[in-house]
Design an enzyme around this catalytic site. Structure first.
Site, PDB file in Angstrom:
ATOM      1  N   GLU A 161      30.430  34.388  38.961  1.00 24.55           N
ATOM      2  CA  GLU A 161      29.169  33.986  38.324  1.00 24.55           C
ATOM      3  C   GLU A 161      29.033  32.461  38.266  1.00 24.55           C
ATOM      4  O   GLU A 161      28.587  31.903  37.258  1.00 24.55           O
ATOM      5  CB  GLU A 161      29.064  34.606  36.926  1.00 24.55           C
ATOM      6  CG  GLU A 161      29.002  36.128  36.958  1.00 24.55           C
ATOM      7  CD  GLU A 161      28.891  36.771  35.600  1.00 24.55           C
ATOM      8  OE1 GLU A 161      28.240  37.817  35.490  1.00 24.55           O
ATOM      9  OE2 GLU A 161      29.469  36.225  34.625  1.00 24.55           O
ATOM     10  N   GLU A 171      28.275  44.016  39.790  1.00 26.91           N
ATOM     11  CA  GLU A 171      28.485  44.463  38.407  1.00 26.91           C
ATOM     12  C   GLU A 171      27.226  45.175  37.923  1.00 26.91           C
ATOM     13  O   GLU A 171      26.240  44.535  37.566  1.00 26.91           O
ATOM     14  CB  GLU A 171      28.806  43.290  37.479  1.00 26.91           C
ATOM     15  CG  GLU A 171      30.150  42.641  37.735  1.00 26.91           C
ATOM     16  CD  GLU A 171      30.511  41.589  36.687  1.00 26.91           C
ATOM     17  OE1 GLU A 171      29.814  41.531  35.648  1.00 26.91           O
ATOM     18  OE2 GLU A 171      31.472  40.833  36.912  1.00 26.91           O
TER      19      GLU A 171
END
Length: 640
Positions: free
Chosen positions: A188, A263
């Protein structure tokens, strides 16, 4: 302009957002066994749709890996993804641990033996509601440290860590006959920084030590790392309505990139003092079905959450009145519960995978038995003073410093080769004359209380104190003369997440940084106790003779000792309920179960059967605030 998304059933088209255009120039091409073309993955030349689930080996007792992995496969998954927590594997520079529940090679062998693939996510930053996002606290000994950047000392530490980790797992790559088909670069990063040169550094180090398989990045929302010429971009989301837009950004970058949700959040995590963040199974399943309809690949985060044992839970919103310390349970509302039980969400996902793929899942393994062992009363207790005296017998790292230092700046010569404290509590002790006001000038993280001559003051300072760290102690009615003052500061978890532009992760030093004033006068020369509750200390605590009967019980903080007797040859999983107690930590047979706290939402601690034994099981409780009548072992969790 529209682009089709591959699907095993239908081809769907979404409008590309107006702010996206087809990018020209070079885009990433996989050099590994897993390749892609025209939105489709190919493994060894054969089409593959990745159906994955996140299972973190380090959050699960080693004895339970097999059970969880078999349940994941029985749901129809063909892949497991796992992070790697740097801070557990390298607790101080150059000291590596890869045994027991951290035996990554053994875990990968089990995955491979079950015929599952692996997406390997080594970070070094992993977020994951894990202490400091998986980064070791000792990095912050460097006062100029800039983590997740090309700051040279950070690069050197990452290079050394990957130099220890990657050689252990490189032979598990698909190209060498193993299960690893893809490796993630950082995590991320687009939400944190635009310094894509750092991602390039991570990529080069991974390849330097032997990574040959496909590389990918993982981001969510508009903050996507512009790294698609170096690795395959994937997205993270829970709501498909938002995820459609994320998909379009990836399609705009290449006509070949397959769509993958790295995710798909199956639930959410909890902070102490907040409501339980549950998600309705119907909501999760409807969004999961939308992903499957498109033909995209997906990894369910988490498929099994596990537990933040010990002090390893992270935190969010650091340096803010909204600081949130993560609870010990990482149940997450996942398809497989913290205790390894399949849930309605599990069976719903299994049905959808069967519907939208050619997978024919096998039988689901049964859930493990649970036991209610009943109430257990404490046998005796150890006072705060005696506890610190015992600490002196197991460490030489109790030192006097002119000014109070945070954990990371301590010089722990005996056990940490000059590096500081990572976790637990830090205690600043001094003999002082009578005073009426204590004040900390500077920073204090995360939660501070004081003990005067063994008596705890009722006021607690924390992130809600608006940086006013002052305690009026006039109610103690201190006599003239000297007194023993202990200032206890707890590290409730270094931040595991920070938004773009924030420098908070570089400042996550725990304890006191600044001055301590008594009646407005600075006081120096503090004796500092690094109260880590390590295994040596807990063993010494349990076998020590400084315990007293409960009839002479003093007020907390103090330690309690008791035993749980288990009849029969095979212990079962159970849940420890601390109703009536305040706040503290618990050890069972020297295994650190984690924190309990009456403010909730978590009300029980998971006690896995492998931590227990037939006969007598030793229990140690460190209580900070309020003493209960007994502890209870029940057969179900209370997470809200």
């Amino acid at each position: 302009m529209n682009f089709p998304i591959f699907s095993s059933n239908v081809v769907e088209e979404f409008d590309i957002p107006k702010d996206n255009v087809i990018k020209t120039g070079e885009t990433y091409v996989s050099p590994g066994s897993l390749k892609f073309k025209k939105r489709q993955f190919y493994l060894d030349g054969q089409p593959l749709r990745i159906l994955s689930g996140a299972v973190h080996y380090f959050r699960i007792p080693e004895d339970y890996w097999d059970d969880i992995l078999k349940k994941a496969k029985a749901a129809g998954l063909n892949t497991i993804d796992t992070y790697v927590p740097w801070n557990l594997h390298e607790d101080r520079p150059g000291n590596y641990y890869f045994a027991q529940h951290l035996d990554i090679e053994k875990f990968l062998r089990k995955v491979n033996d079950l015929g599952l693939y692996v997406i390997f996510r080594p970070g070094p930053y992993i977020c994951s509601e894990w202490e400091f996002g998986g980064l070791p606290g000792w990095l912050l000994k460097d006062p100029d440290m800039v983590i997740r950047s090309n700051y040279k000392p950070y690069q050197d530490a990452v290079d050394r860590w990957f130099g220890a980790l990657i050689p252990k797992i490189k032979d598990f790559q698909r190209s060498k006959g193993g299960p690893i088909i893809a490796v993630q670069v950082e995590n991320e990063f687009g939400h944190y920084s635009d310094e894509t040169d750092h991602l390039l550094f991570i990529k080069k180090v991974l390849q330097k030590y032997g990574i040959q398989e496909m590389l990918l990045t993982s981001d969510n929302g508009r903050r996507q790392s512009l790294f698609y010429n170096q690795a395959l971009p994937t997205v993270n989301f829970q709501n498909f309505a938002n995820g459609k837009t994320d998909f379009e950004r990836i399609k705009a970058q290449s006509k070949d990139f397959p769509l993958m949700v790295m995710e798909f959040w199956s639930g959410w995590f909890d902070h102490w003092g907040e409501d339980h963040h549950g998600r309705k199974a119907s909501f999760i399943l409807s969004n999961f079905e939308e992903i499957l309809k498109t033909g995209a690949s997906v990894s369910v985060y988490m498929f099994h959450g596990g537990t933040n044992f010990g002090f390893m839970a992270g935190a969010n919103n650091a340096d803010s009145p909204n600081y949130g310390a993560d609870v010990s349970s990482y149940d997450y509302g996942a398809p497989i519960s913290e205790a390894g039980d399949t849930t309605p969400l599990y069976h719903g996902m299994r049905d959808l995978i069967t519907k939208y793929s050619s997978v024919k899942p096998g039988p689901v393994p049964p859930n493990r038995e649970k036991a209610a062992y009943g109430q257990v009363k404490m046998l005796n207790f150890m006072s705060w003073f005696d506890m610190l005296d015992v600490m002196k017998t197991v460490t030489q790292d109790i030192n006097t410093y002119k000014k109070p230092l945070p954990m990371e700046y301590l010089k722990m010569i005996e056990s940490r080769e000059g590096y500081g404290q990572n976790y637990g509590y830090i205690v600043y002790r001094r003999t002082v004359p009578k005073f009426t006001k204590l004040e900390v000038k500077g920073t204090m993280k995360d939660r501070m209380q004081i003990v005067i001559d063994g008596r705890r003051d009722s006021k607690v300072l924390d992130w809600k104190s608006n940086y006013d760290y002052t305690i009026d102690v006039s109610s103690h009615s201190m006599r003239e003369g000297n007194h023993t003052l202990d200032i206890i500061v707890e590290n409730l978890g270094r931040a595991n997440y920070a938004n773009k532009g924030s420098k908070v992760l570089n400042k996550e030093r725990k304890g006191i940084t600044g001055e301590i004033l008594l009646d407005d006068k600075p006081v120096e020369n503090w004796t500092v106790y690094p109260l880590t509750f390590n295994r040596n200390f807990i063993h010494k605590i349990y076998t020590n003779d400084k315990y007293f009967p409960l009839s002479s019980l003093t007020k907390p903080p103090c330690l309690f000792r008791t035993n749980l007797k288990i009849e029969g040859p095979v212990p079962k999983d159970t849940f420890l309920q601390m109703e009536g107690w305040g706040k503290g930590i618990v050890f069972v047979n020297e295994h650190h179960l984690g924190r309990y706290w009456s403010i909730g939402p978590q009300k029980t601690l998971f006690v896995p059967a492998p931590y227990l034994k037939a006969g007598y099981n030793s229990i140690i409780v460190f209580e900070e605030e309020k003493i209960g009548k007994y502890i209870s072992f029940i057969d179900h969790p209370l997470l809200s």
